[in-house]
Design a protein around this motif. Structure first.
Motif, PDB file in Angstrom:
ATOM      1  N   PRO A  69     -13.883 -29.373  17.465  1.00 48.44           N
ATOM      2  CA  PRO A  69     -12.512 -29.729  17.879  1.00 48.44           C
ATOM      3  C   PRO A  69     -11.547 -29.719  16.698  1.00 48.44           C
ATOM      4  N   LYS A  70     -11.259 -28.523  16.195  1.00 47.93           N
ATOM      5  CA  LYS A  70     -10.412 -28.373  15.017  1.00 47.93           C
ATOM      6  C   LYS A  70      -9.185 -27.527  15.323  1.00 47.93           C
ATOM      7  N   CYS A  71      -8.171 -27.706  14.489  1.00 44.79           N
ATOM      8  CA  CYS A  71      -7.007 -26.812  14.471  1.00 44.79           C
ATOM      9  C   CYS A  71      -7.074 -26.016  13.186  1.00 44.79           C
ATOM     10  N   LEU A  72      -7.493 -24.756  13.287  1.00 44.94           N
ATOM     11  CA  LEU A  72      -7.519 -23.861  12.136  1.00 44.94           C
ATOM     12  C   LEU A  72      -6.288 -22.974  12.166  1.00 44.94           C
ATOM     13  N   LEU A  73      -5.667 -22.810  10.990  1.00 39.84           N
ATOM     14  CA  LEU A  73      -4.517 -21.918  10.840  1.00 39.84           C
ATOM     15  C   LEU A  73      -4.628 -21.182   9.517  1.00 39.84           C
ATOM     16  N   CYS A 100      -4.771 -23.769  18.188  1.00 36.99           N
ATOM     17  CA  CYS A 100      -4.267 -23.119  16.967  1.00 36.99           C
ATOM     18  C   CYS A 100      -4.881 -21.726  16.902  1.00 36.99           C
ATOM     19  N   TYR A 101      -5.671 -21.433  15.862  1.00 32.84           N
ATOM     20  CA  TYR A 101      -6.380 -20.153  15.859  1.00 32.84           C
ATOM     21  C   TYR A 101      -7.290 -20.083  17.079  1.00 32.84           C
ATOM     22  N   ARG A 102      -7.276 -18.913  17.730  1.00 37.02           N
ATOM     23  CA  ARG A 102      -8.073 -18.688  18.947  1.00 37.02           C
ATOM     24  C   ARG A 102      -8.894 -17.421  18.769  1.00 37.02           C
ATOM     25  N   PRO A 103     -10.219 -17.516  18.735  1.00 35.57           N
ATOM     26  CA  PRO A 103     -11.028 -16.299  18.573  1.00 35.57           C
ATOM     27  C   PRO A 103     -10.756 -15.281  19.676  1.00 35.57           C
ATOM     28  N   GLN A 104     -10.871 -14.002  19.342  1.00 30.86           N
ATOM     29  CA  GLN A 104     -10.651 -12.951  20.332  1.00 30.86           C
ATOM     30  C   GLN A 104     -11.600 -13.091  21.510  1.00 30.86           C
ATOM     31  N   ARG A 105     -12.810 -13.592  21.270  1.00 29.31           N
ATOM     32  CA  ARG A 105     -13.762 -13.770  22.373  1.00 29.31           C
ATOM     33  C   ARG A 105     -13.231 -14.765  23.409  1.00 29.31           C
ATOM     34  N   ILE A 141      -1.129 -14.577  30.905  1.00 27.60           N
ATOM     35  CA  ILE A 141      -2.397 -14.119  30.350  1.00 27.60           C
ATOM     36  C   ILE A 141      -2.194 -12.696  29.836  1.00 27.60           C
ATOM     37  N   ALA A 142      -2.766 -12.416  28.646  1.00 26.36           N
ATOM     38  CA  ALA A 142      -2.670 -11.071  28.076  1.00 26.36           C
ATOM     39  C   ALA A 142      -3.960 -10.756  27.329  1.00 26.36           C
ATOM     40  N   GLU A 143      -4.214  -9.464  27.118  1.00 30.30           N
ATOM     41  CA  GLU A 143      -5.455  -9.059  26.475  1.00 30.30           C
ATOM     42  C   GLU A 143      -5.446  -9.302  24.975  1.00 30.30           C
ATOM     43  N   LYS A 144      -4.292  -9.515  24.394  1.00 28.11           N
ATOM     44  CA  LYS A 144      -4.165  -9.877  22.981  1.00 28.11           C
ATOM     45  C   LYS A 144      -3.293 -11.118  22.886  1.00 28.11           C
ATOM     46  N   SER A 145      -3.606 -11.976  21.918  1.00 26.47           N
ATOM     47  CA  SER A 145      -2.831 -13.201  21.721  1.00 26.47           C
ATOM     48  C   SER A 145      -2.507 -13.386  20.250  1.00 26.47           C
ATOM     49  N   GLY A 146      -1.280 -13.821  19.970  1.00 24.90           N
ATOM     50  CA  GLY A 146      -0.911 -14.143  18.607  1.00 24.90           C
ATOM     51  C   GLY A 146      -1.792 -15.224  18.012  1.00 24.90           C
ATOM     52  N   HIS A 147      -2.358 -16.072  18.862  1.00 29.11           N
ATOM     53  CA  HIS A 147      -3.260 -17.117  18.353  1.00 29.11           C
ATOM     54  C   HIS A 147      -4.400 -16.518  17.543  1.00 29.11           C
ATOM     55  N   SER A 148      -4.880 -15.336  17.930  1.00 33.41           N
ATOM     56  CA  SER A 148      -6.012 -14.723  17.239  1.00 33.41           C
ATOM     57  C   SER A 148      -5.628 -14.171  15.872  1.00 33.41           C
ATOM     58  N   ARG A 149      -4.338 -14.088  15.580  1.00 33.98           N
ATOM     59  CA  ARG A 149      -3.890 -13.670  14.252  1.00 33.98           C
ATOM     60  C   ARG A 149      -3.795 -14.854  13.296  1.00 33.98           C
ATOM     61  N   GLY A 150      -3.943 -16.065  13.822  1.00 36.61           N
ATOM     62  CA  GLY A 150      -4.110 -17.241  12.976  1.00 36.61           C
ATOM     63  C   GLY A 150      -2.872 -18.001  12.576  1.00 36.61           C
ATOM     64  N   SER A 151      -1.684 -17.551  12.981  1.00 35.77           N
ATOM     65  CA  SER A 151      -0.466 -18.251  12.590  1.00 35.77           C
ATOM     66  C   SER A 151       0.351 -18.705  13.791  1.00 35.77           C
ATOM     67  N   THR A 152      -0.289 -18.758  14.949  1.00 41.37           N
ATOM     68  CA  THR A 152       0.338 -19.240  16.182  1.00 41.37           C
ATOM     69  C   THR A 152      -0.376 -20.512  16.624  1.00 41.37           C
ATOM     70  N   LEU A 153       0.399 -21.457  17.132  1.00 40.13           N
ATOM     71  CA  LEU A 153      -0.213 -22.689  17.622  1.00 40.13           C
ATOM     72  C   LEU A 153       0.581 -23.256  18.784  1.00 40.13           C
ATOM     73  N   PHE A 240       4.417 -21.677  19.263  1.00 42.05           N
ATOM     74  CA  PHE A 240       5.188 -21.261  18.085  1.00 42.05           C
ATOM     75  C   PHE A 240       4.351 -20.353  17.179  1.00 42.05           C
ATOM     76  N   THR A 241       5.037 -19.401  16.526  1.00 47.05           N
ATOM     77  CA  THR A 241       4.397 -18.475  15.598  1.00 47.05           C
ATOM     78  C   THR A 241       5.156 -18.459  14.277  1.00 47.05           C
ATOM     79  N   LEU A 242       4.429 -18.561  13.171  1.00 44.88           N
ATOM     80  CA  LEU A 242       5.054 -18.458  11.850  1.00 44.88           C
ATOM     81  C   LEU A 242       5.504 -17.019  11.609  1.00 44.88           C
ATOM     82  N   LYS A 243       6.733 -16.853  11.125  1.00 47.25           N
ATOM     83  CA  LYS A 243       7.274 -15.541  10.788  1.00 47.25           C
ATOM     84  C   LYS A 243       7.760 -15.537   9.341  1.00 47.25           C
TER      85      LYS A 243
END
Length: 257
Positions: A69-73, A100-105, A141-153, A240-243
């Motif tokens: 149960p972590k928030c990784l960024l 936060c970070y969301r694995p592609q799986r 729902i989408a096949e790609k998510s900014g969460h998987s890029r690690g800077s969206t939460l 939100f996503t860091l830019k």
């Protein structure tokens, strides 16, 4: 000016709250993980409510890749988030993260679930007014998510110290995320007008439907996050996503351990 504008709203809200590789740009698992940090290692006062580590989410089960149960960024995003927390603390407020970070799986699991139109186990709470067949069309729902890029939460604001939160157990009665705060799941978030992961137009950041205090809290969160480089997704007040992003085209898939 911001303090004057939001002072009364914030005080009222505080009182109420007393209520493995990437798909597009492969990289080694070691490099993936060293680019990230757990936000509570930088600021232990940030509350983590890892919804996808448990069953209280729109699928109703722990999500693939959530092993802790972590928030990784990414380190840049985590450092910017700490700056937001420092601005909130003098108001007696703090941040709470949902995802936060969301694995592609995990994203792949969301897509498979959305295609299974017969699985509506959690509809009564998370998408009570939306036809599941339209989740892709409507952008939920989408096949790609900014969460998987690690800077969206996904996050909200809580009063400090946080109030106790209701605990969800599989099979508990569901309450629509669009109900008033005292009737929906008793989150310890301030009242932003909907629950988290509410697939509904009411959750759109600029929706005119929420009350004045709910809209003001959304504006407060958006403004503070903007000041520290985060941009909001208009369809979700919590997203939100860091830019600019450190990894704008990399979709990581290492598990959250």
């Amino acid at each position: 000016m911001r303090g004057i504008r939001f002072c009364s709203v914030v005080l009222a809200a505080v009182a109420a709250a007393a209520v493995a590789s990437c798909a597009d740009n492969p990289s080694s698992p070691a490099a993936d993980e060293t680019a990230f940090v757990s936000v509570t290692e930088l600021d232990s006062t940030i509350v983590v409510d890892a919804r996808y580590f448990g069953e209280h989410n729109f699928i109703g089960a722990r999500i693939n890749g959530y092993e802790a149960p972590k928030c990784l960024l990414t380190k840049d995003a985590a450092a910017a988030l700490v700056e937001v927390q420092l601005e909130l603390r003098p108001m007696g407020l703090g941040l709470k993260t949902y995802d936060c970070y969301r694995p592609q799986r995990a994203v792949d699991q969301f897509v498979s679930w959305a295609k299974d139109l017969g699985d509506t186990k959690m509809r009564a709470e998370f998408y009570p007014t939306v036809d599941k067949a339209n989740l892709f069309r409507d952008g939920y729902i989408a096949e790609k998510s900014g969460h998987s890029r690690g800077s969206t939460l996904d996050l909200t604001i809580v009063a400090l110290p946080p109030a106790d939160q209701e605990q969800y157990h599989g099979g508990d009665p569901l309450r629509a995320c669009t109900l008033p705060a005292d009737q929906r799941f008793r989150d310890n978030s301030l009242d932003f007008g909907t629950g988290y992961d509410c697939f509904d137009p009411l959750a759109h950041t600029s929706s005119p439907a929420p009350s004045g205090s709910q809209r003001a809290l959304r504006e407060l969160l958006v403004n503070l996050m903007n000041e520290h480089g985060f941009k909001n997704l208009p369809e979700e007040w919590w997203h939100f996503t860091l830019k600019p992003e450190p990894f704008p085209s990399t979709y990581f898939d290492f598990p959250i351990r």
